[in-house]
Design a protein around this motif. Structure first.
Motif, PDB file in Angstrom:
ATOM      1  N   ASP A  74       0.920  -0.877  -0.024  1.00 14.67           N
ATOM      2  CA  ASP A  74       0.003   0.644  -0.240  1.00 14.67           C
ATOM      3  C   ASP A  74       0.696   1.100  -0.429  1.00 14.67           C
ATOM      4  O   ASP A  74       0.442   2.011   0.973  1.00 14.67           O
ATOM      5  N   ALA A  75       2.091   1.623  -1.109  1.00 11.60           N
ATOM      6  CA  ALA A  75       2.953   2.739  -1.075  1.00 11.60           C
ATOM      7  C   ALA A  75       2.487   3.427  -1.780  1.00 11.60           C
ATOM      8  O   ALA A  75       2.194   2.654  -3.136  1.00 11.60           O
ATOM      9  N   THR A  76       3.330   5.039  -2.574  1.00 15.02           N
ATOM     10  CA  THR A  76       2.779   5.910  -3.063  1.00 15.02           C
ATOM     11  C   THR A  76       4.145   5.262  -4.134  1.00 15.02           C
ATOM     12  O   THR A  76       5.226   5.447  -3.399  1.00 15.02           O
ATOM     13  N   ALA A  77       3.759   5.387  -5.384  1.00 15.93           N
ATOM     14  CA  ALA A  77       4.827   5.522  -6.385  1.00 15.93           C
ATOM     15  C   ALA A  77       4.590   6.517  -6.825  1.00 15.93           C
ATOM     16  O   ALA A  77       3.812   7.667  -7.117  1.00 15.93           O
ATOM     17  N   TRP A  78       6.206   7.523  -7.167  1.00 19.96           N
ATOM     18  CA  TRP A  78       6.765   8.170  -7.553  1.00 19.96           C
ATOM     19  C   TRP A  78       7.230   8.274  -9.051  1.00 19.96           C
ATOM     20  O   TRP A  78       8.510   7.688  -8.613  1.00 19.96           O
ATOM     21  N   ILE A  79       7.247   8.945 -10.069  1.00 21.91           N
ATOM     22  CA  ILE A  79       7.884   9.309 -10.933  1.00 21.91           C
ATOM     23  C   ILE A  79       7.930  10.440 -11.169  1.00 21.91           C
ATOM     24  O   ILE A  79       6.690  11.554 -11.414  1.00 21.91           O
ATOM     25  N   HIS A  80       8.543  11.288 -11.721  1.00 24.04           N
ATOM     26  CA  HIS A  80       8.703  12.268 -13.043  1.00 24.04           C
ATOM     27  C   HIS A  80       7.393  12.092 -14.716  1.00 24.04           C
ATOM     28  O   HIS A  80       7.230  11.267 -14.825  1.00 24.04           O
ATOM     29  N   GLU A 114      -0.599   1.058 -13.841  1.00 25.11           N
ATOM     30  CA  GLU A 114      -0.200   1.749 -13.016  1.00 25.11           C
ATOM     31  C   GLU A 114      -0.849   1.126 -11.537  1.00 25.11           C
ATOM     32  O   GLU A 114      -1.866   0.302 -10.890  1.00 25.11           O
ATOM     33  N   PRO A 115       0.181   1.748 -10.729  1.00 30.36           N
ATOM     34  CA  PRO A 115       0.256   1.680  -9.338  1.00 30.36           C
ATOM     35  C   PRO A 115      -1.747   2.734  -8.550  1.00 30.36           C
ATOM     36  O   PRO A 115      -1.563   3.720  -9.692  1.00 30.36           O
ATOM     37  N   ASP A 116      -2.002   1.766  -8.026  1.00 29.70           N
ATOM     38  CA  ASP A 116      -3.229   3.097  -6.829  1.00 29.70           C
ATOM     39  C   ASP A 116      -2.632   4.473  -6.694  1.00 29.70           C
ATOM     40  O   ASP A 116      -4.146   5.352  -6.872  1.00 29.70           O
TER      41      ASP A 116
END
Length: 244
Positions: A74-80, A114-116
């Motif tokens: 249940d982690a947040t994904a970060w991308i440019h 994509e992740p949630d």
């Protein structure tokens, strides 16, 4: 500070897990192909809780496992934002047939979602995650949305640790001949985002062993050329051997 890293998948892509200490929240950096089991092992060993997955760029060898890892914890994904499209189509610009041959997958049917929870990175932003602060530097060249992450390190001889993705390696730099790559942009990123940094910063790259800014400034043929003549036109002659 706790940092655990391991190479994963057929490309030997380095995946990292960073936390303030054992038993704390943590951040996962670049979970590529076959990285999920390694992440799980580090999590169990150090009793960690992932809260974020950071991606240095959207190439498939760095993001293959982002959705399963982010979903499991249940982690947040970060991308440019310039690389976000690669989350659902990491083979954009590469023929499906070629990808199927490269990956050994019949029919070339690769489906990604994509992740949630996906959030976008911006140049110069400080991310406060898992009790750590990450400075985001946008470093296009390898891809349009390549970034690096720097975090302070509590040591007398190391001021920061930099997760460099496929920007900078021990003795080399990332390739720029794939879709989204741009060699002049790569050189600008190296001049403005690497050569301006202190020598004591430890570099944890996307492939190969760790190094430091000082070591690369003194020995990396690409950086030596840039320092010798920052206005030189053309491309460095040393081989580019790293990255997908």
């Amino acid at each position: 500070m706790l940092i655990a890293g391991f190479p994963a998948g057929p490309w030997g892509t380095n995946c990292y897990v960073a936390a303030t200490a054992a038993g704390a929240e943590c951040v996962v950096v670049d979970p590529g192909k076959d990285a999920a089991s390694g992440v799980a092992e580090v999590i169990r060993e150090h009793r960690l809780k992932p809260v974020a997955v950071l991606l240095t760029h959207g190439h498939i060898d760095h993001m293959w496992s982002v959705t399963p890892v982010a979903g499991t914890y249940d982690a947040t994904a970060w991308i440019h934002p310039a690389d976000r499209y690669r989350l659902i189509d990491p083979l954009a610009g590469i023929s499906r047939e070629s990808a199927a041959m490269m990956l050994g997958m019949p029919g070339g049917k690769l489906e990604f979602t994509e992740p949630d929870d996906v959030r976008e990175l911006a140049d110069g932003v400080d991310l406060e995650l898992a009790g750590l602060t990450f400075v985001v530097d946008h470093t296009p060249g390898h891809t349009e949305g390549s970034v690096t992450f720097r975090t302070p390190y509590d040591s007398a001889d190391v001021s920061e640790v930099m997760f460099s993705g496929d920007l900078l390696f021990e003795g080399s730099i990332g390739r720029t001949d794939l879709p989204g790559g741009d060699h002049p942009s790569m050189l600008r990123s190296l001049v403005t985002k690497v050569l301006t940094l202190p020598d004591d910063i430890v570099v944890l790259p996307g492939h190969g062993g760790q190094t430091s800014i000082g070591r690369e400034r003194a020995t990396n043929p690409f950086l030596l050329e840039l320092q010798d003549d920052s206005d030189r036109s053309g491309s460095p002659t040393a081989p580019i051997t790293r990255g997908l």
